[in-house]
Design a protein around this motif. Sequence first.
Motif, short mmCIF file in Angstrom:
data_model
loop_
_atom_site.label_atom_id
_atom_site.label_comp_id
_atom_site.label_asym_id
_atom_site.label_seq_id
_atom_site.Cartn_x
_atom_site.Cartn_y
_atom_site.Cartn_z
N GLU A 319 0.80 -1.22 0.00
CA GLU A 319 0.00 0.00 0.00
C GLU A 319 0.84 1.27 0.00
O GLU A 319 0.33 2.38 0.21
CB GLU A 319 -0.95 0.02 1.21
N ALA A 320 2.15 1.14 -0.21
CA ALA A 320 2.99 2.34 -0.34
C ALA A 320 2.73 3.00 -1.69
O ALA A 320 2.47 2.32 -2.69
CB ALA A 320 4.46 1.97 -0.21
N ASN A 321 2.81 4.31 -1.72
CA ASN A 321 2.64 5.06 -2.97
C ASN A 321 4.01 5.18 -3.64
O ASN A 321 4.87 5.94 -3.19
CB ASN A 321 2.07 6.44 -2.68
N LEU A 322 4.20 4.41 -4.70
CA LEU A 322 5.48 4.41 -5.43
C LEU A 322 5.36 5.10 -6.78
O LEU A 322 6.21 4.91 -7.65
CB LEU A 322 5.96 2.97 -5.62
N ASP A 323 4.34 5.92 -6.93
CA ASP A 323 4.17 6.63 -8.19
C ASP A 323 5.41 7.48 -8.47
O ASP A 323 5.88 8.22 -7.61
CB ASP A 323 2.94 7.54 -8.14
N GLN A 324 5.93 7.34 -9.69
CA GLN A 324 7.09 8.11 -10.17
C GLN A 324 8.36 7.84 -9.35
O GLN A 324 9.36 8.55 -9.49
CB GLN A 324 6.80 9.61 -10.15
N ALA A 325 8.34 6.82 -8.50
CA ALA A 325 9.55 6.49 -7.75
C ALA A 325 10.57 5.82 -8.66
O ALA A 325 10.23 4.98 -9.49
CB ALA A 325 9.22 5.57 -6.58
N ALA A 326 11.83 6.22 -8.51
CA ALA A 326 12.91 5.65 -9.33
C ALA A 326 13.44 4.39 -8.66
O ALA A 326 13.96 4.44 -7.55
CB ALA A 326 14.03 6.67 -9.50
N LEU A 327 13.32 3.25 -9.36
CA LEU A 327 13.71 1.95 -8.80
C LEU A 327 14.88 1.31 -9.53
O LEU A 327 15.18 0.13 -9.29
CB LEU A 327 12.50 1.01 -8.83
N GLN A 328 15.56 2.09 -10.39
CA GLN A 328 16.67 1.52 -11.14
C GLN A 328 17.77 1.00 -10.22
O GLN A 328 18.19 1.68 -9.27
CB GLN A 328 17.28 2.55 -12.11
N ASP A 329 18.23 -0.21 -10.49
CA ASP A 329 19.34 -0.83 -9.77
C ASP A 329 19.06 -1.03 -8.28
O ASP A 329 19.99 -1.27 -7.50
CB ASP A 329 20.63 -0.01 -9.94
N SER A 330 17.80 -0.91 -7.86
CA SER A 330 17.48 -1.19 -6.46
C SER A 330 17.42 -2.71 -6.28
O SER A 330 17.26 -3.47 -7.23
CB SER A 330 16.15 -0.55 -6.07
N LYS A 331 17.54 -3.14 -5.02
CA LYS A 331 17.57 -4.58 -4.73
C LYS A 331 16.27 -5.01 -4.09
O LYS A 331 15.86 -4.50 -3.05
CB LYS A 331 18.74 -4.90 -3.80
N ILE A 332 15.61 -5.95 -4.75
CA ILE A 332 14.36 -6.52 -4.23
C ILE A 332 14.51 -8.04 -4.19
O ILE A 332 15.04 -8.64 -5.14
CB ILE A 332 13.17 -6.10 -5.12
N THR A 333 14.10 -8.66 -3.10
CA THR A 333 14.20 -10.11 -2.96
C THR A 333 12.82 -10.72 -2.85
O THR A 333 11.79 -10.02 -2.85
CB THR A 333 15.01 -10.46 -1.70
#
Length: 867
Positions: A319-333
């Motif tokens: 439910e976080a608002n990630l609109d227009q958030a930059a996620l390049q090269d971020s780490k997600i598992t």
Amino acid sequence: MLAIWMSGISSLVGAQEQVNLEIELDDDTGQLEMRWRSKPAIPATANHPAIFPDYEVERSTDLQHWEATAQRFRGGLGGTEERLEVFPRKSGQQGFFRITTQLNLTSADLSETDFSGVDLTNANLRGANLQGSTLNEAGLRKTDLRNANLENAQLKGADLEEANLAGAVFFGASLNQADLAKADLSDANLTNANLEGADLRGANLFGTLLQMSRLSDAQVDDSTKLSSKWRLVWELVNGQRGVGANLAEKDLSDAHLAGVPLSKATLVRTDLSNTALTDADLKGANLQEANLRNANLTGANLLNADLRKSDLSGANLQEANLDQAALQDSKITEETQISDKFFAVWQLLNRREELGTDLSELDLSRADLSEADLQGVDLSQANLQQLNLSGANLQNADLSGTDLSRANLNGANLQGASLRNAIITENTILADKWRTIWTLQTTNLIVEGSLAGRNLQGADLEGAELADRDLKGANLAGANLASANLTNADLEEATLNDANLAGATLASVNLDGANLASADLTDANLSRANLRGSSLSEAILDNANLARANLKDAALTGASLHQAALNQANLLGTDLTGAVLTQAWLKEAQLDGDTAIADKWRLVSEILNEPTDHRKLSEIDLSNANLNGAKLRAADLTGANLNGANLSWSYLSKAKLEGAELDGSNLMRANLFGAALEGTELLGANLEGAVLERAYLKNAKLNDKTTIADKWRLVWDILTHEAAVERDLSGADLSKANLFQANMKGVLLEGADLEQALLNNADIRDANASGCNFHRANLEGVDFERAVLDGATLTRVNLEDADLTEADLIGVNLRRADLQDSDLEQADLSNADLSWADLRDAELQDALLDGVTTNEKTLFPPFFDGS
């Protein structure tokens, strides 16, 4: 406090209100007797027994200094009321007496006890177990709670001023509105504790564990002993810092920052691991490389936040608002909790291959895909409203029917992309170039297929989809049509001078009479195009495909056609004056007397299209010519200039190339069987896969950049360098090699393969060729004096006039060998096979012939008796 005077003795008795004191003085002895009944400080309840205080009688002579006069009466948990009495020590001096009480519950088990509102001031609860107990509004001023266990205890509004809480465990405890002023909380565990509204002024919190503790509205002043980390957390929680603050590289791990305003804050490389950021305002925050491992971001507002290279392993982004958030090269598992939509966004930015190319109908609205690589992706009918695609690579992507309203495509590469029927509004940020292409692809005008006569001068239509379109007479002078698709388009008499058509697809296009002067057609596909009578003067057609194109009567004066494919092109009457035709492919091109072309290129056309054996081409200049597959069998190319020429797959069998220049030439897969290459320059030439059987390579010029099989480089080395003498060539493959007159004296050839090799007049004296295969080799005139040939295969060889004096031929297979006029004096032929061998006129004096095999076809010299 109660003061009593008896018999001239002043007695001061101090006691709590529940103490009913009885005092008697023995007249005979003067002994003072005090009696009272013990009362519970905390009455028994259903949850705990009665709690009795300790009692002690103290004496003073000045009301300042007190000392115990009798034993201490112990209280504690349980028991009943009892009568207590004490006989203070007799003294002849005036004195004052008092009775003191104290709750002493050291290490007592008081878990789950309800002490709400109870006065425990000065009580000794050191090490007590109060886990889960209720102490709301309790009086605990100056209470000793060192190392006590208050896990999950309720202490709302409790008075703990000046209490000693060192080392106490308050894990999960509620201390909201509690008075902790000047309390000692050093080394206490307040993990996950609620300190909202608590008074911490003057408190000692050094070494205190405050992970996930809630500090909103807590009172902290300069006298509060608090580490810089937790003071910063307190400031953030209470709004003293946050919005726009520079918090780069700070340690905010394990902090409770729920709902904290951190919009536009700089949090680059900040440690926020395990931090509670639920409902936090992080709009526009810079979180590049931040550590957000296992952080709780449920409901957080991350609109326009920069999360590039951040670690989101195990983070909760539900439910976080990630609109227009930059996620390049971020780490997600796998442990990261994130909505399907933004997980897809993250995959597109970081692991596009996992999603494949079919993203049709996907909802990516309001996401940030800036600079994403989306080549060839199918986004048809997708919802891309307000999507940030700035700088994205959308080459060949399918955006047909896509909703791009208010999307940002600034700087995006849409070359070859389909925008047909996409929803583009005035609020869509899109370069004029692509907006024009969208118009061309989408409007009714294009659907009807007519752009005839339109003025599109200077228009940027790079990558435009214009196949089958009617552009007859259109003005496209100076237009950018690089990589555009114009297949089957009608451009008759169109104006395209100075246009950029590099890489454009113009297959079967109609350019009859079109003006293409100075146009850039590099790498363009013009196969089967109609260019009849068109103007291509000074045009750049390097590497262009003009196969089967109609260039009849076209003007190509000064045009550059380097590496252009002109195979089967119609060049009747074409003006190629001054045209650059290096590496141009003229196979089956049609030329006539009216074709204006340099003699050199006309000759190239003739060689390709009118092949004849034994052609005389010595000293001719064919440099940089494309002679791919040319038929030049036995041609005389002595001294010819073929530098940089393309002779791949050409047929040069037995051609004379002595002294020819072939530096940098392409001879890949060329047939050079038996070719004369003595002294030929082959510096940097490509001979990969070339047929060099029996080709003569002596003194040819090779260097490290010459691509040639190891076998033929060895043959060249043997012929060219004296180092061949006495070298080890055992096991070498020299089959079909031309080693004419090679100096191989003393060479080790044991087990080498020289089948069908040309070794005539070679010097192989003293060589060890035992086990060597010479089947069908030409050994005419070879000097084998003292050579070791035992076990060698010499079947069907030509040894005519060979010198085999003292040679070791023990067990040699000489079946059908031609030994006419050979010298076998003192040679050892023991056990050799001479079946069908021809030894006429051979010198056999002192030769050893023990055990030789012969048959009726073996021919010996006249008068030879076999002895």
